[in-house]
Scaffold this motif. Structure first.
Motif, PDB file in Angstrom:
ATOM      1  N   VAL A 186      24.292  -9.307  51.159  1.00  0.00           N
ATOM      2  CA  VAL A 186      22.883  -8.895  51.092  1.00  0.00           C
ATOM      3  C   VAL A 186      22.783  -7.503  50.498  1.00  0.00           C
ATOM      4  CG1 VAL A 186      20.743  -8.600  52.361  1.00  0.00           C
ATOM      5  CG2 VAL A 186      22.412 -10.277  53.142  1.00  0.00           C
ATOM      6  N   GLU A 187      22.318  -7.418  49.269  1.00  0.00           N
ATOM      7  CA  GLU A 187      22.167  -6.121  48.616  1.00  0.00           C
ATOM      8  C   GLU A 187      20.719  -5.868  48.217  1.00  0.00           C
ATOM      9  OE1 GLU A 187      24.307  -3.398  45.172  1.00  0.00           O
ATOM     10  OE2 GLU A 187      25.364  -5.042  46.130  1.00  0.00           O
ATOM     11  N   GLU A 202      23.873 -10.871  46.489  1.00  0.00           N
ATOM     12  CA  GLU A 202      24.161 -10.310  45.167  1.00  0.00           C
ATOM     13  C   GLU A 202      24.771 -11.333  44.217  1.00  0.00           C
ATOM     14  OE1 GLU A 202      26.469  -6.518  43.129  1.00  0.00           O
ATOM     15  OE2 GLU A 202      26.778  -6.992  45.243  1.00  0.00           O
ATOM     16  N   GLY A 203      25.640 -12.200  44.723  1.00  0.00           N
ATOM     17  CA  GLY A 203      26.305 -13.196  43.895  1.00  0.00           C
ATOM     18  C   GLY A 203      26.260 -14.555  44.556  1.00  0.00           C
ATOM     19  N   VAL A 208      22.155 -17.652  42.650  1.00  0.00           N
ATOM     20  CA  VAL A 208      22.236 -16.896  43.898  1.00  0.00           C
ATOM     21  C   VAL A 208      21.023 -17.237  44.754  1.00  0.00           C
ATOM     22  CG1 VAL A 208      23.510 -15.022  42.795  1.00  0.00           C
ATOM     23  CG2 VAL A 208      21.039 -14.863  42.975  1.00  0.00           C
ATOM     24  N   ARG A 209      21.177 -17.093  46.035  1.00  0.00           N
ATOM     25  CA  ARG A 209      20.111 -17.502  46.952  1.00  0.00           C
ATOM     26  C   ARG A 209      19.159 -16.354  47.277  1.00  0.00           C
ATOM     27  NH1 ARG A 209      21.536 -22.709  50.311  1.00  0.00           N
ATOM     28  NH2 ARG A 209      23.447 -23.392  49.244  1.00  0.00           N
ATOM     29  N   VAL A 263      22.794  -9.364  41.575  1.00  0.00           N
ATOM     30  CA  VAL A 263      21.424  -8.908  41.857  1.00  0.00           C
ATOM     31  C   VAL A 263      21.492  -7.772  42.869  1.00  0.00           C
ATOM     32  CG1 VAL A 263      19.191  -9.548  42.846  1.00  0.00           C
ATOM     33  CG2 VAL A 263      20.408 -11.153  41.352  1.00  0.00           C
ATOM     34  N   PRO A 264      21.289  -6.519  42.434  1.00  0.00           N
ATOM     35  CA  PRO A 264      21.317  -5.407  43.377  1.00  0.00           C
ATOM     36  C   PRO A 264      19.961  -5.062  43.988  1.00  0.00           C
ATOM     37  CG  PRO A 264      21.256  -4.541  41.163  1.00  0.00           C
ATOM     38  CD  PRO A 264      21.262  -6.041  41.038  1.00  0.00           C
ATOM     39  N   SER A 265      18.858  -5.600  43.413  1.00  0.00           N
ATOM     40  CA  SER A 265      17.540  -5.234  43.957  1.00  0.00           C
ATOM     41  C   SER A 265      16.505  -6.291  43.596  1.00  0.00           C
ATOM     42  CB  SER A 265      17.094  -3.860  43.419  1.00  0.00           C
ATOM     43  OG  SER A 265      15.951  -3.393  44.116  1.00  0.00           O
ATOM     44  N   ILE A 266      15.566  -6.496  44.524  1.00  0.00           N
ATOM     45  CA  ILE A 266      14.424  -7.384  44.316  1.00  0.00           C
ATOM     46  C   ILE A 266      13.193  -6.667  44.848  1.00  0.00           C
ATOM     47  CG2 ILE A 266      14.820  -8.581  46.509  1.00  0.00           C
ATOM     48  CD1 ILE A 266      13.809 -11.146  45.156  1.00  0.00           C
TER      49      ILE A 266
END
Length: 389
Positions: free
Chosen positions: A204-205, A221-222, A239-240, A277-280
Motif C-alpha cells: 500500500v503506497e 503499488e504493483g 494492480v488493485r 503506482v506511488p500515489s492516487i
C-alpha cells in the motif's frame, strides 16, 4: 522507495491486451474515455522548487518525501518522510508553500513530529531487530477532522526466515503524531509466506479520501503475486485499487492497468527496472474519478513519470476474484494527462506524492507533487506545481 478504452470489443481490448501480461485476459471497455460530458483533465507546468539536500530542520534530516497533502484547517501542507527510522524516527513535516499562477515561490517548513506507536514510543529502526520497523509511503489529511491517515508498506522478507513479516497498514495519527488507530484493509492486501499478497516494496503506497471524506481509496503499488508478473518491455500489469468506507467495509475493488517498461536497462547494472503506482488522488466532485501517478525507474535511463485521469466507472469489481491472471477483467479506463518529460522541468526525478492545491483565477486547480530523494546525493527533493483543468 526507489523505484519504486472504446467501443464494445475491438480496438480497446486489443490495445490493452498488447500492454498486459499474456496470462491476463482483458475485456472491452464500455464507452470512451473522452465523452463530451467527461473530458479528460489537462495539465500545464506552473513552476518548481528544489529543497536543499539533507536540509537540517529541528534536528532532523529533511528528505525522503513520498507523500504530501494540504491541510484545510491551516492552509499548510504536510509531507511524509519515508525514512524507516534509520536517520531519525519515522516522521512528517508541515510547511507553508507560496504557490500561485506564477509558480512555486517559497517552501518554509513550520514543524515536524515523529509517528508514535500505540504505547507512545517512536518507531524503532530496522536494526533494532524487534520486527516493528515501518515503511511510510503516503499521508492524507482527514477532511473531517484534519487528523492524519498514513500508509506504510510493511515488509516481506526476501526469503523465508530472513526476518519477520511486517504487514502493511493505514494508521491514524493526531496532529502531533500520536497513534489513534488504523483502517481494516482488504484481506488480499495481507502479506503471506505462501506467495500471495503484495510483493516486497510494492504494497500500500497510495491512499486518498473521496466523496467528501466518506470513502477511502487505496492502491497497491504493483501486482499481487497471485495476479501475475510485474511489467516488462512487452507487457504491463494490473494492480488493485480498493474503495472502502471509513470503518473498512469494502465498497469495490478494481484493476488498474500500469504501463509496460519504457526502455531497456543498462546491462551492466545489477538493478532491474522498477515501476508502479506511488500515489492516487480523488477528484473532489466525482466519486469514481481519480488522478493516478505512475513512476518507473530504469537503470541508465532514469525516471519516467506519467499522470493519468482514470475512473472506476464500468470496471469489473474484482474483490471476489482470487487471481486476476487469465480472468476476463474490464480494467479502469485511463487517459494520459502529463508525461513529465514534456513539462519543461529542470529534472525528472522520483516523484511519489501529490495533492490538490488552491484554485486559480483561471478556473484551473493547482496540483502539488513532490519527489523522494532517498537521501542520496544524485537525487532531489523537488516540489512541482501544475495547473489542472
Amino acid at each position: 522507495m526507489r523505484a519504486s478504452l472504446t467501443r464494445r470489443v475491438c480496438a480497446a481490448a486489443l490495445l490493452l491486451t498488447s500492454t498486459l501480461a499474456p496470462a491476463m485476459a482483458v475485456a472491452a471497455q464500455p464507452g470512451g474515455p473522452d465523452r463530451p460530458s467527461e473530458r479528460a483533465a489537462t495539465a500545464r507546468l506552473l513552476g518548481e522548487k528544489i529543497v536543499p539536500h539533507k536540509l537540517d530542520f529541528e534536528g532532523t534530516t529533511v528528505g525522503g518525501f513520498s507523500g504530501v497533502d494540504r491541510d484545510r484547517c491551516t492552509g499548510e501542507y504536510v509531507f511524509l518522510s519515508d525514512d524507516r527510522s534509520v536517520l531519525q524516527p519515522a516522521r512528517f513535516y508541515t510547511a507553508e508553500l507560496d504557490v500561485d499562477a506564477g509558480g512555486v515561490h517559497s517552501v518554509d517548513f513550520t514543524g515536524t513530529h515523529p509517528f508514535l506507536q500505540p504505547d507512545g514510543s517512536v518507531h524503532p529502526s530496522p536494526s533494532a531487530g524487534d520486527g516493528k520497523a515501518v515503511d511510510p509511503e503516503e499521508i492524507r489529511v482527514d477532511p473531517r477532522s484534519c487528523t492524519y491517515w498514513w500508509a506504510q508498506e510493511g515488509d516481506r522478507p526476501k526469503t523465508a526466515g530472513a526476518g519477520p513479516v511486517i504487514q502493511p497498514s493505514v494508521q491514524f495519527a493526531d496532529r502531533t503524531g500520536g497513534y489513534r488507530g488504523q483502517l481494516r484493509l482488504p484481506a488480499n492486501y495481507e502479506i503471506t509466506m505462501e506467495e500471495r499478497g503484495p510483493r516486497r516494496n510494492q504494497a500500500v503506497e497510495a491512499i486518498t479520501f473521496g466523496s467528501h471524506g466518506r470513502v477511502v481509496t487505496s492502491a497497491v503499488e504493483g501486482p499481487l503475486l497471485q495476479d501475475g508478473p510485474v511489467p516488462d518491455l512487452q507487457h504491463g500489469a494490473l494492480v488493485r485499487v480498493t474503495r472502502q468506507t471509513r470503518d473498512g467495509r469494502v465498497l469495490g475493488q478494481f484493476a488498474y492497468p500500469i504501463e509496460k517498461i519504457f526502455t531497456e536497462s543498462d546491462p551492466t547494472s545489477p538493478w532491474g527496472p522498477d515501476t508502479g503506482v506511488p500515489s492516487i488522488l480523488a477528484f473532489p466532485d466525482a466519486p469514481d474519478r481519480y488522478l493516478v501517478l505512475e513512476r518507473t525507474w530504469v537503470a541508465g535511463a532514469g525516471y519516467k513519470i506519467r499522470l493519468y485521469d482514470t475512473t472506476t466507472r464500468g470496471a469489473t469489481d474484482v474483490r471476489a476474484t482470487d487471481s486476476l491472471a487469465g480472468q476476463p477483467v474490464v480494467p479502469m479506463r485511463k487517459t494520459l494527462v502529463a508525461d513529465f518529460d514534456t513539462l519543461g522541468l529542470s529534472t525528472v526525478d522520483n516523484t511519489e506524492g501529490m495533492t490538490w492545491g488552491p484554485d486559480l483565477p483561471s478556473g484551473e486547480r493547482t496540483l502539488i507533487l513532490v519527489s523522494d530523494d532517498n537521501f542520496v546525493e544524485d537525487a532531489v527533493t523537488q516540489i512541482v506545481a501544475l495547473a489542472v483543468r
